[in-house]
Write an enzyme that holds these catalytic residues in place. Sequence first.
Site, PDB file in Angstrom:
ATOM      1  N   GLY A  52      49.193   8.646  49.389  1.00  0.00           N
ATOM      2  CA  GLY A  52      49.938   9.644  48.638  1.00  0.00           C
ATOM      3  C   GLY A  52      51.151   8.937  48.073  1.00  0.00           C
ATOM      4  N   GLU A  53      52.314   9.477  48.319  1.00  0.00           N
ATOM      5  CA  GLU A  53      53.550   8.828  47.891  1.00  0.00           C
ATOM      6  C   GLU A  53      54.439   8.727  49.131  1.00  0.00           C
ATOM      7  OE1 GLU A  53      53.739   7.682  44.752  1.00  0.00           O
ATOM      8  OE2 GLU A  53      55.519   6.648  45.475  1.00  0.00           O
ATOM      9  N   SER A  54      54.718   7.489  49.545  1.00  0.00           N
ATOM     10  CA  SER A  54      55.372   7.326  50.849  1.00  0.00           C
ATOM     11  C   SER A  54      56.760   7.965  50.918  1.00  0.00           C
ATOM     12  CB  SER A  54      55.434   5.843  51.218  1.00  0.00           C
ATOM     13  OG  SER A  54      56.089   5.107  50.219  1.00  0.00           O
ATOM     14  N   CYS A  81      47.142   3.095  52.598  1.00  0.00           N
ATOM     15  CA  CYS A  81      48.038   3.040  51.447  1.00  0.00           C
ATOM     16  C   CYS A  81      49.449   3.550  51.801  1.00  0.00           C
ATOM     17  CB  CYS A  81      47.393   3.766  50.280  1.00  0.00           C
ATOM     18  SG  CYS A  81      47.969   3.143  48.702  1.00  0.00           S
ATOM     19  N   ARG A 123      55.724  -2.362  48.108  1.00  0.00           N
ATOM     20  CA  ARG A 123      55.142  -1.179  47.452  1.00  0.00           C
ATOM     21  C   ARG A 123      54.767  -1.489  45.997  1.00  0.00           C
ATOM     22  NH1 ARG A 123      59.057   3.538  47.550  1.00  0.00           N
ATOM     23  NH2 ARG A 123      57.230   4.608  46.748  1.00  0.00           N
ATOM     24  N   ILE A 156      44.884   2.199  44.677  1.00  0.00           N
ATOM     25  CA  ILE A 156      45.640   3.095  43.786  1.00  0.00           C
ATOM     26  C   ILE A 156      47.130   2.831  43.993  1.00  0.00           C
ATOM     27  CG2 ILE A 156      46.114   5.497  43.136  1.00  0.00           C
ATOM     28  CD1 ILE A 156      43.403   6.226  44.465  1.00  0.00           C
ATOM     29  N   ARG A 157      47.760   2.226  43.021  1.00  0.00           N
ATOM     30  CA  ARG A 157      49.181   1.843  43.131  1.00  0.00           C
ATOM     31  C   ARG A 157      49.448   1.278  44.529  1.00  0.00           C
ATOM     32  NH1 ARG A 157      53.092   5.851  42.266  1.00  0.00           N
ATOM     33  NH2 ARG A 157      54.399   4.191  41.501  1.00  0.00           N
ATOM     34  N   HIS A 173      41.811   2.473  49.875  1.00  0.00           N
ATOM     35  CA  HIS A 173      41.394   3.819  50.292  1.00  0.00           C
ATOM     36  C   HIS A 173      39.921   3.823  50.690  1.00  0.00           C
ATOM     37  CE1 HIS A 173      44.928   6.157  48.833  1.00  0.00           C
ATOM     38  NE2 HIS A 173      45.056   5.115  48.038  1.00  0.00           N
ATOM     39  N   GLU A 227      38.438   6.009  52.289  1.00  0.00           N
ATOM     40  CA  GLU A 227      37.944   7.406  52.219  1.00  0.00           C
ATOM     41  C   GLU A 227      37.453   7.763  50.818  1.00  0.00           C
ATOM     42  OE1 GLU A 227      40.981   6.422  52.250  1.00  0.00           O
ATOM     43  OE2 GLU A 227      42.231   7.660  50.945  1.00  0.00           O
TER      44      GLU A 227
END
Length: 205
Positions: free
Chosen positions: A45-47, A77, A104, A134-135, A170, A172
């Site tokens: 997600g976004e840490s 991630c 990051r 993803i990023r 990821h 998943e």
Amino acid sequence: MIGVLALQGDFAAHGRMLDRLGIDWMLVKTPSQLARVDGLIIPGGESTTLLKLMKQDGFIEALPAFHAEGGVLFGTCAGLIVLAKDVLNPAQFSFGLIDLAVERNAYGRQRESFESEGTAFLNGKATPLPMVFIRAPRILELRPGVTLLARYDQEPVMAQQGRVLVASFHPELTDDPRVHQYFVEMVATERQAISIDSPVNNPVT
Ligand code: GLN
């Protein structure tokens, strides 16, 4: 029982993977639910957002306690970023439960998100593994005590230290359940160790 932290990010995809493996799992939204799980997945997600929500909801104290009491953790991630010892670009709070440094958003703009194949060493043997980035953060340094479990392009992308598993990609979002299977086995091993140690199973006579 496996918990999937459901404050933010792609927790649903982890649930689908656990369903595929036929594993009992539940969403974890509050620290008190940690008492019901043996392992916890912290999704991507976004840490920074994830940390903000974890702080609001009381996970900053509860997560290290869960780990200290034998809980097994798997961060993908953003989940890796919050579990790492050191975080760069920019520096931010992290739990420090796995001794590695991570940068990051380390992959260049053209390659912000991509699907590729790396090499995993899950059961001692090198085997190809599909990976979705993803990023993604880049693991800069694995320190002593941390085991390398996968590489992409010569760089470490999955690692384990004791009861903590992390991946910068990821698993998943791929079609390959082997990383989740590996985590489920870590949880099962830990449970066995706890029940062997437990005084109930070893009555002192
Ligand atoms: N770039 C995100 C961060 O720094 C992580 C991206 C992800 O989890 N897919 O937190």
